[in-house]
Design an enzyme around this catalytic site. Structure first.
Site, PDB file in Angstrom:
ATOM      1  NE  ARG A  16      -4.109   1.798   0.999  1.00 31.05           N
ATOM      2  CZ  ARG A  16      -5.114   2.079   0.175  1.00 31.05           C
ATOM      3  NH1 ARG A  16      -5.096   1.672  -1.088  1.00 31.05           N
ATOM      4  NH2 ARG A  16      -6.136   2.788   0.598  1.00 31.05           N
TER       5      ARG A  16
ATOM      6  CB  THR B  47      -9.306  -0.761  -7.431  1.00 33.16           C
ATOM      7  OG1 THR B  47      -9.218   0.407  -6.613  1.00 33.16           O
ATOM      8  CG2 THR B  47      -8.516  -1.873  -6.785  1.00 33.16           C
TER       9      THR B  47
ATOM     10  CB  THR C 166      -5.889   0.600  -6.371  1.00 30.68           C
ATOM     11  OG1 THR C 166      -6.821   1.580  -6.798  1.00 30.68           O
ATOM     12  CG2 THR C 166      -5.273   1.029  -5.072  1.00 30.68           C
TER      13      THR C 166
ATOM     14  CG  ASP D  31      -8.551   5.193  -0.229  1.00 29.43           C
ATOM     15  OD1 ASP D  31      -9.665   5.647  -0.511  1.00 29.43           O
ATOM     16  OD2 ASP D  31      -8.061   4.206  -0.800  1.00 29.43           O
TER      17      ASP D  31
ATOM     18  N   GLY E 296     -13.607  -1.432  -7.074  1.00 31.97           N
ATOM     19  CA  GLY E 296     -14.915  -0.874  -6.727  1.00 31.97           C
ATOM     20  C   GLY E 296     -14.931  -0.070  -5.445  1.00 31.97           C
TER      21      GLY E 296
HETATM   22  N1  GLY Z   1      -8.411   3.010  -3.157  1.00 30.19           N
HETATM   23  C1  GLY Z   1      -9.436   2.099  -2.917  1.00 30.19           C
HETATM   24  C2  GLY Z   1      -9.142   1.244  -1.746  1.00 30.19           C
HETATM   25  O1  GLY Z   1      -8.000   1.067  -1.379  1.00 30.19           O
HETATM   26  O2  GLY Z   1     -10.039   0.736  -1.148  1.00 30.19           O
END
Ligand code: GLY
Length: 566
Positions: free
Chosen positions: A102, A375, A393, A417, A467
């Site tokens: 991430r 994503t 994503t 986010d 999504g």
């Molecule tokens: N950017 C969408 C997620 O990480 O849920």
């Protein structure tokens, strides 16, 4: 004798009659069947490259490295070098694990960086352009996978991707539409020279020489090329020139992290899914455990009662998500309690089939709107019995829309986010608390839910989807469609979906897919219904192990998704 013949004729005519009055049995719709190995991803080119790596003797992890990068070439909407993701795996011997690559907040990020002088969020700042960009994790992710599990040299894995970037991929109709749709936003943060603005239409070939060169340097110099080398320097200079705050030190400090996945039982299934900083696994566990006492099979697929139970479980899980979840390196998350059976039983005490629970009765919040989100997910199973599930994503479609022309890729807008202001929704309408507030080097909370399911201690399914906030509920419905409603993998992926996320207090249905009477019945019980915004919910890709040992792919036709295997 005559009596016997007459009786036989009577029996025959009766049995013929009963035969003809039976409703016709629908032939199951099956996805691609493969004997040994399979990749299902958002693009045919990526699935093919992953399959070919496995045909050469590579395993699922080798195929992951190649597939991930091939998506960055052929699916710039979400495939990436400038974003991040999560992988859940299950080895042939049953060992499981998860990788977190991430994005992170830059060192210079601060809690209030997206607020105006009145303390209100400025959504564009966290969604568009350089300030929206989190420190990318994807290249660290693929190298971490390769170091731990890879069997073929990185050059062999990435050379087909370099070739794809050089020769180009064929633009699909869906891609053409998206290029058009986002044109004005691309122009807001880029010059009009970026390739995607060159007026490509369906069936044109889009080549990316710049990305081919970046990948060639990465093959040559490894991960350090992206985090310390020439590519890093170019990237930082580009971001700085566009007003961003990511430094060489940010790139140098980035590390992908192995995490312990969330594991839980649902009836005879063992579900293995992504742990924080994704909310996916915990939310999925909460929802599945809250619905487990109800007999969905007897209620029927997408029936009134099934929708009610699932919606009410989702409402309660998303309320918990908003309050408790964030980066586990920064906040203490009571995972065991959140997925504890008695806690979840208590959460459903207020549920009744008579009427909807109001989200305002579950917790606080405001009513924001939805936006589209992107994503991408892919699933891979190899001939050795290893399975992986990867969701990756840029966050929004083409991320921040900021394209690094010289390097050939888009940068994420993952900073959105975070909760820019606790209690205020992000672009998915998700509300967060202090647990997901911005801090330097913190990972923003995700909904990505790459998931592997075992049945009878054996690999059964690899599944996931894009999504945004609807990821968790789409994965949930796909698993239930196979387990409770006896669908094939492809049917489970095709089936119409609905979504609820506590706030806004609205159940969203895919348009024109649900019976009007059913929707009216839900409304009369107090559910707010929305099927007008013409949106699809998820693009699920999955692989199911069939009882005869073959694999069935489910590739979502809501996108250009494709299964490939041998
Ligand atoms: N950017 C969408 C997620 O990480 O849920």
């Amino acid at each position: 004798m005559r009596v016997l013949v007459l009786s036989l004729l009577l029996i025959l005519s009766y049995s013929c009659k009963t035969e003809t009055t039976k409703p016709p049995v629908k032939a199951p719709i099956r996805g691609l069947i493969a004997n040994k190995a399979m990749v299902v991803s958002a693009r045919a080119e990526a699935s093919k490259i992953g399959k070919e790596i496995m045909l050469k003797g590579g395993n699922a992890f080798d195929a992951m490295v190649a597939t991930e990068m091939a998506l960055a070439v052929a699916y710039p909407y979400a495939g990436n070098l400038g974003g991040g993701g999560f992988m859940v795996y299950r080895m042939a011997n049953g060992d499981i694990g998860a990788l977190d690559y991430r994005e992170k907040a830059p060192l210079a990020a601060s809690k209030d960086m997206y607020l105006d002088e009145n303390g209100d969020p400025i959504p564009e700042k966290s969604q568009l352009g350089s300030l929206a960009v989190g420190v990318p994790g994807t290249i660290a992710g693929i190298f971490e996978v390769h170091e731990k599990f890879g069997t073929l040299p990185i050059k062999e894995l990435l050379s087909p991707v370099v070739d794809l970037a050089k020769k180009g991929f064929v633009v699909t109709e869906k891609q053409e539409k998206r290029f058009q749709h986002y044109k004005d936003l691309f122009l807001k943060v880029n010059t009009d020279t970026i390739p995607i603005l060159r007026g490509y239409t369906a069936n044109d070939t889009l080549k990316n020489e710049a990305l081919a060169s970046t990948l060639e340097r990465i093959i040559e110099n490894g991960k350090d090329e992206f985090y310390k080398g020439e590519t890093a320097k170019k990237l930082v200079a580009f971001i700085r020139n566009h007003g961003g705050i990511i430094t060489m030190n940010d790139l140098k400090k980035y590390k992908a992290k192995w995490r312990k996945p969330v594991e839980f039982k649902y009836k005879d299934l063992k579900v293995i899914s992504m742990s924080p900083p994704s909310s996916g696994g915990i939310c999925l566990a909460q929802i599945m455990k809250m619905i487990e006492p109800h007999d969905l099979t007897s209620f029927g697929h997408n029936s009134l009662k099934t929708i009610q139970v699932i919606t009410e479980a989702e409402r309660r899980a998303y309320a918990d998500r908003s309050f408790y979840l964030g980066d586990p390196d920064f906040v203490k998350i009571p995972i065991d309690t959140l997925i504890d059976n008695s806690y979840l039983k208590g959460r459903m005490d207020s549920f009744s089939f008579d009427k909807a629970t109001l989200s305002s009765e579950i917790d606080y919040g405001q009513i924001p709107g939805y936006e589209s989100e992107e994503t991408t997910h892919y699933s891979i199973v190899d001939s050795f019995g290893n399975a992986i599930s990867v969701t990756t994503t840029l966050n929004g479609a083409y991320g921040s829309k900021l394209y690094v022309d010289e390097l050939g890729f888009f940068l994420n807008n993952e900073m959105d986010d975070f909760s820019a202001k606790p209690g205020t929704p992000n672009m998915f309408g998700l509300i967060g608390a202090e647990a997901n507030a911005i801090a330097p080097e913190k990972r923003m909370l995700s909904s990505m839910t790459p998931t592997i399911v075992e049945k009878n201690d054996k690999f059964w399914m690899s599944v996931g989807t894009p999504g945004g906030s609807t990821i968790i509920t789409s994965v949930l419905q796909t698993i239930l469609n196979v387990e409770e409603f006896e669908m094939t993998m492809q049917e489970a992926v095709n089936a119409p979906r609905f979504h609820h996320q506590w706030l806004p207090d609205v159940v969203v249905f895919e348009p024109n897919s649900f019976d009007k009477t059913l929707l009216q019945q839900l409304q009369s019980k107090g559910y707010n219904i929305n099927e007008e915004e013409s949106r699809i919910i998820g693009k699920v890709d999955g692989i199911l192990a069939l009882p005869d040992g073959t694999l069935e792919g489910g590739a979502d036709k809501r996108g250009d998704d494709t299964a490939d295997g041998f």
